[in-house]
Design a protein around this motif. Structure first.
Motif, PDB file in Angstrom:
ATOM      1  N   ALA A 198       9.112   1.442   2.010  1.00 43.88           N
ATOM      2  CA  ALA A 198       8.684   2.621   1.257  1.00 43.88           C
ATOM      3  C   ALA A 198       8.653   3.852   2.161  1.00 43.88           C
ATOM      4  CB  ALA A 198       7.312   2.378   0.652  1.00 43.88           C
ATOM      5  N   GLY A 199       8.159   3.686   3.388  1.00 41.97           N
ATOM      6  CA  GLY A 199       8.134   4.802   4.330  1.00 41.97           C
ATOM      7  C   GLY A 199       9.531   5.271   4.689  1.00 41.97           C
ATOM      8  N   ASN A 200      10.449   4.334   4.813  1.00 45.56           N
ATOM      9  CA  ASN A 200      11.842   4.689   5.084  1.00 45.56           C
ATOM     10  C   ASN A 200      12.437   5.460   3.899  1.00 45.56           C
ATOM     11  OD1 ASN A 200      14.554   4.513   6.325  1.00 45.56           O
ATOM     12  ND2 ASN A 200      14.952   3.044   4.690  1.00 45.56           N
ATOM     13  N   LEU A 201      12.163   4.997   2.682  1.00 46.57           N
ATOM     14  CA  LEU A 201      12.686   5.670   1.495  1.00 46.57           C
ATOM     15  C   LEU A 201      12.104   7.075   1.353  1.00 46.57           C
ATOM     16  CD1 LEU A 201      14.509   5.366  -0.978  1.00 46.57           C
ATOM     17  CD2 LEU A 201      12.553   4.403  -2.219  1.00 46.57           C
ATOM     18  N   ALA A 202      10.886   7.267   1.845  1.00 48.49           N
ATOM     19  CA  ALA A 202      10.271   8.591   1.799  1.00 48.49           C
ATOM     20  C   ALA A 202      11.124   9.612   2.552  1.00 48.49           C
ATOM     21  CB  ALA A 202       8.860   8.546   2.384  1.00 48.49           C
ATOM     22  N   ASN A 203      11.806   9.177   3.606  1.00 53.00           N
ATOM     23  CA  ASN A 203      12.695  10.082   4.350  1.00 53.00           C
ATOM     24  C   ASN A 203      13.809  10.619   3.458  1.00 53.00           C
ATOM     25  OD1 ASN A 203      11.568  10.034   7.051  1.00 53.00           O
ATOM     26  ND2 ASN A 203      12.262   7.921   7.189  1.00 53.00           N
ATOM     27  N   TYR A 246      -3.512  11.584  -3.751  1.00 51.09           N
ATOM     28  CA  TYR A 246      -2.438  10.800  -3.144  1.00 51.09           C
ATOM     29  C   TYR A 246      -1.697  11.618  -2.085  1.00 51.09           C
ATOM     30  CZ  TYR A 246      -2.915   7.110  -6.629  1.00 51.09           C
ATOM     31  OH  TYR A 246      -3.393   6.076  -7.392  1.00 51.09           O
ATOM     32  N   PRO A 247      -1.146  10.949  -1.084  1.00 47.57           N
ATOM     33  CA  PRO A 247      -0.398  11.669  -0.044  1.00 47.57           C
ATOM     34  C   PRO A 247       0.996  12.053  -0.515  1.00 47.57           C
ATOM     35  CG  PRO A 247      -0.333   9.315   0.411  1.00 47.57           C
ATOM     36  CD  PRO A 247      -1.237   9.504  -0.792  1.00 47.57           C
ATOM     37  N   GLY A 248       1.550  13.086   0.129  1.00 44.13           N
ATOM     38  CA  GLY A 248       2.922  13.475  -0.165  1.00 44.13           C
ATOM     39  C   GLY A 248       3.903  12.670   0.657  1.00 44.13           C
ATOM     40  N   PHE A 249       5.181  12.905   0.422  1.00 39.72           N
ATOM     41  CA  PHE A 249       6.222  12.147   1.120  1.00 39.72           C
ATOM     42  C   PHE A 249       6.147  12.321   2.634  1.00 39.72           C
ATOM     43  CE2 PHE A 249       8.714  12.557  -2.996  1.00 39.72           C
ATOM     44  CZ  PHE A 249       8.575  11.226  -3.321  1.00 39.72           C
ATOM     45  N   ASN A 309       0.825  -1.206   0.000  1.00 32.47           N
ATOM     46  CA  ASN A 309       0.000   0.000   0.000  1.00 32.47           C
ATOM     47  C   ASN A 309       0.864   1.263   0.000  1.00 32.47           C
ATOM     48  OD1 ASN A 309      -2.512   1.377   0.097  1.00 32.47           O
ATOM     49  ND2 ASN A 309      -2.258   1.701   2.294  1.00 32.47           N
ATOM     50  N   ALA A 310       1.937   1.257   0.804  1.00 41.07           N
ATOM     51  CA  ALA A 310       2.826   2.414   0.883  1.00 41.07           C
ATOM     52  C   ALA A 310       3.488   2.678  -0.466  1.00 41.07           C
ATOM     53  CB  ALA A 310       3.889   2.187   1.954  1.00 41.07           C
ATOM     54  N   ALA A 311       3.912   1.617  -1.147  1.00 41.30           N
ATOM     55  CA  ALA A 311       4.558   1.777  -2.449  1.00 41.30           C
ATOM     56  C   ALA A 311       3.590   2.360  -3.476  1.00 41.30           C
ATOM     57  CB  ALA A 311       5.088   0.424  -2.929  1.00 41.30           C
ATOM     58  N   GLN A 312       2.322   1.914  -3.441  1.00 36.10           N
ATOM     59  CA  GLN A 312       1.323   2.444  -4.362  1.00 36.10           C
ATOM     60  C   GLN A 312       1.019   3.909  -4.066  1.00 36.10           C
ATOM     61  OE1 GLN A 312      -1.921  -0.287  -3.813  1.00 36.10           O
ATOM     62  NE2 GLN A 312      -1.125  -1.785  -5.279  1.00 36.10           N
ATOM     63  N   GLN A 313       0.899   4.232  -2.775  1.00 32.11           N
ATOM     64  CA  GLN A 313       0.573   5.597  -2.370  1.00 32.11           C
ATOM     65  C   GLN A 313       1.676   6.587  -2.754  1.00 32.11           C
ATOM     66  OE1 GLN A 313      -2.371   6.772  -0.593  1.00 32.11           O
ATOM     67  NE2 GLN A 313      -3.064   4.824  -1.417  1.00 32.11           N
ATOM     68  N   MET A 314       2.915   6.118  -2.877  1.00 33.34           N
ATOM     69  CA  MET A 314       4.050   7.007  -3.088  1.00 33.34           C
ATOM     70  C   MET A 314       4.302   7.318  -4.560  1.00 33.34           C
ATOM     71  SD  MET A 314       7.679   6.768  -1.063  1.00 33.34           S
ATOM     72  CE  MET A 314       8.379   5.402  -1.956  1.00 33.34           C
ATOM     73  N   GLN A 315       3.637   6.635  -5.463  1.00 34.16           N
ATOM     74  CA  GLN A 315       3.950   6.785  -6.886  1.00 34.16           C
ATOM     75  C   GLN A 315       3.739   8.217  -7.385  1.00 34.16           C
ATOM     76  OE1 GLN A 315       1.719   3.821  -9.020  1.00 34.16           O
ATOM     77  NE2 GLN A 315       2.954   2.125  -8.234  1.00 34.16           N
ATOM     78  N   GLN A 316       2.650   8.861  -6.969  1.00 33.82           N
ATOM     79  CA  GLN A 316       2.374  10.213  -7.454  1.00 33.82           C
ATOM     80  C   GLN A 316       3.387  11.215  -6.897  1.00 33.82           C
ATOM     81  OE1 GLN A 316       0.326  10.925  -9.784  1.00 33.82           O
ATOM     82  NE2 GLN A 316       0.407  13.168  -9.719  1.00 33.82           N
ATOM     83  N   ALA A 317       3.794  11.026  -5.644  1.00 29.90           N
ATOM     84  CA  ALA A 317       4.816  11.902  -5.070  1.00 29.90           C
ATOM     85  C   ALA A 317       6.144  11.724  -5.798  1.00 29.90           C
ATOM     86  CB  ALA A 317       4.977  11.610  -3.575  1.00 29.90           C
ATOM     87  N   GLN A 318       6.459  10.492  -6.165  1.00 31.06           N
ATOM     88  CA  GLN A 318       7.680  10.244  -6.924  1.00 31.06           C
ATOM     89  C   GLN A 318       7.629  10.923  -8.288  1.00 31.06           C
ATOM     90  OE1 GLN A 318       7.517   5.915  -6.568  1.00 31.06           O
ATOM     91  NE2 GLN A 318       9.500   5.936  -5.523  1.00 31.06           N
ATOM     92  N   PHE A 319       6.458  10.917  -8.917  1.00 38.09           N
ATOM     93  CA  PHE A 319       6.297  11.583 -10.212  1.00 38.09           C
ATOM     94  C   PHE A 319       6.588  13.079 -10.089  1.00 38.09           C
ATOM     95  CE2 PHE A 319       3.508  14.103 -12.982  1.00 38.09           C
ATOM     96  CZ  PHE A 319       3.989  13.713 -14.218  1.00 38.09           C
ATOM     97  N   GLN A 320       6.038  13.723  -9.073  1.00 31.29           N
ATOM     98  CA  GLN A 320       6.275  15.148  -8.865  1.00 31.29           C
ATOM     99  C   GLN A 320       7.750  15.419  -8.545  1.00 31.29           C
ATOM    100  OE1 GLN A 320       4.251  17.331  -9.694  1.00 31.29           O
ATOM    101  NE2 GLN A 320       2.163  16.618  -9.390  1.00 31.29           N
ATOM    102  N   PHE A 321       8.358  14.526  -7.804  1.00 26.82           N
ATOM    103  CA  PHE A 321       9.777  14.664  -7.483  1.00 26.82           C
ATOM    104  C   PHE A 321      10.616  14.648  -8.754  1.00 26.82           C
ATOM    105  CE2 PHE A 321      13.939  12.912  -6.402  1.00 26.82           C
ATOM    106  CZ  PHE A 321      14.290  13.611  -5.247  1.00 26.82           C
TER     107      PHE A 321
END
Length: 252
Positions: free
Chosen positions: A129-134, A114-117, A86-98
């Motif tokens: 995924a949450g760790n990588l968000a850091n 979608y949530p941000g990092f 779920n965390a990996a799916q939620q992070m895709q849009q934030a990765q796109f903006q990054f």
């Protein structure tokens, strides 16, 4: 006449070390001239007596081990695994903006619901995924000029594997450089090069930064050594193509 098969028989000439007597199944062992009797039934009864006296703690320990193993499997199957996906799916849009250099949006509002990092790091901090968000947060804050905030999140990032440790140390070098801590920046870039090993992409990138910072600091010999190493150890890197230019300038 065929010879008898002696496999398993006592070799001829060796002393008989034991014998059975009656229903007590006693074994007589000769040692240094003294006879010692070992009562098999007595030994067995002592073992059973030990189990009877310690039945509850033994059974309790076995059951506890079973529950621990079962609990770990259940956690991985029904909690950790789904949370990671779920965390990996939620992070895709934030990765796109990054990747579009939209660092502010990547942090808080990447779009499409979608949530941000920042939210991902808080909600899914126990997942990979949450760790990588850091890490993404640290780099985003670095590009936004918020160096202290970037440093806080970078320190929370647990870098593992072959690539991430070099990247973490490299970003640390960038942050320390921006904060004016140039000695700390040099140390961080050195750590990034060491962590990169033979990876010419990350190794060449951070060795070039190290050489440029040495040059900026007036450490000519260290800068020359770094640029020369850039050519020999990471000659395939994009940065190595510029090394001769700096070497010529430093030697002249």
């Amino acid at each position: 006449m065929a010879k008898k098969n002696n496999i398993g028989r006592r070799p001829t000439g060796t002393p008989n070390r034991g014998r059975k007597e009656g229903g007590n199944q006693e074994i007589r062992i000769e040692e240094d001239g003294d006879d010692k009797l070992v009562d098999i039934i007595e030994v067995r009864e002592k073992g059973m007596d030990f189990f009877e006296r310690n039945r509850k703690p033994i059974i309790g320990a076995v059951l506890a081990l079973i529950f621990i193993v079962a609990g770990a499997l259940l956690y991985q199957t029904f909690i950790a695994g789904p949370a990671e996906r779920n965390a990996a799916q939620q992070m895709q849009q934030a990765q796109f903006q990054f990747e579009q250099d939209s660092f502010g949006l990547a942090l808080t509002n990447p779009g499409q619901g979608y949530p941000g990092f920042l939210e991902i790091a808080e909600e899914y901090g126990s997942t990979d995924a949450g760790n990588l968000a850091n890490y993404y947060i640290a780099v985003s804050y670095l590009n936004l000029g918020q160096y202290e905030a970037a440093l806080d999140y970078l320190e929370d990032f647990d870098a593992d594997g072959e690539l991430l440790p070099a990247m973490k140390m490299g970003v640390m070098g960038d942050l320390q450089s921006e904060l004016g801590n140039l000695d700390a920046a040099l140390s961080s870039y050195e750590g990034a090069v060491d962590a990169a090993g033979k990876n010419y992409v990350t190794g060449g990138y951070y060795l070039n930064k190290l050489a440029l910072l040495y040059r900026h600091q007036g450490q000519t010999e260290n800068a020359l050594e770094a640029f020369r190493r850039l050519k020999t150890d990471y000659g395939q890197s994009a940065e190595a193509a510029q090394a001769d230019k700096y070497i010529a300038a430093l030697e002249g």
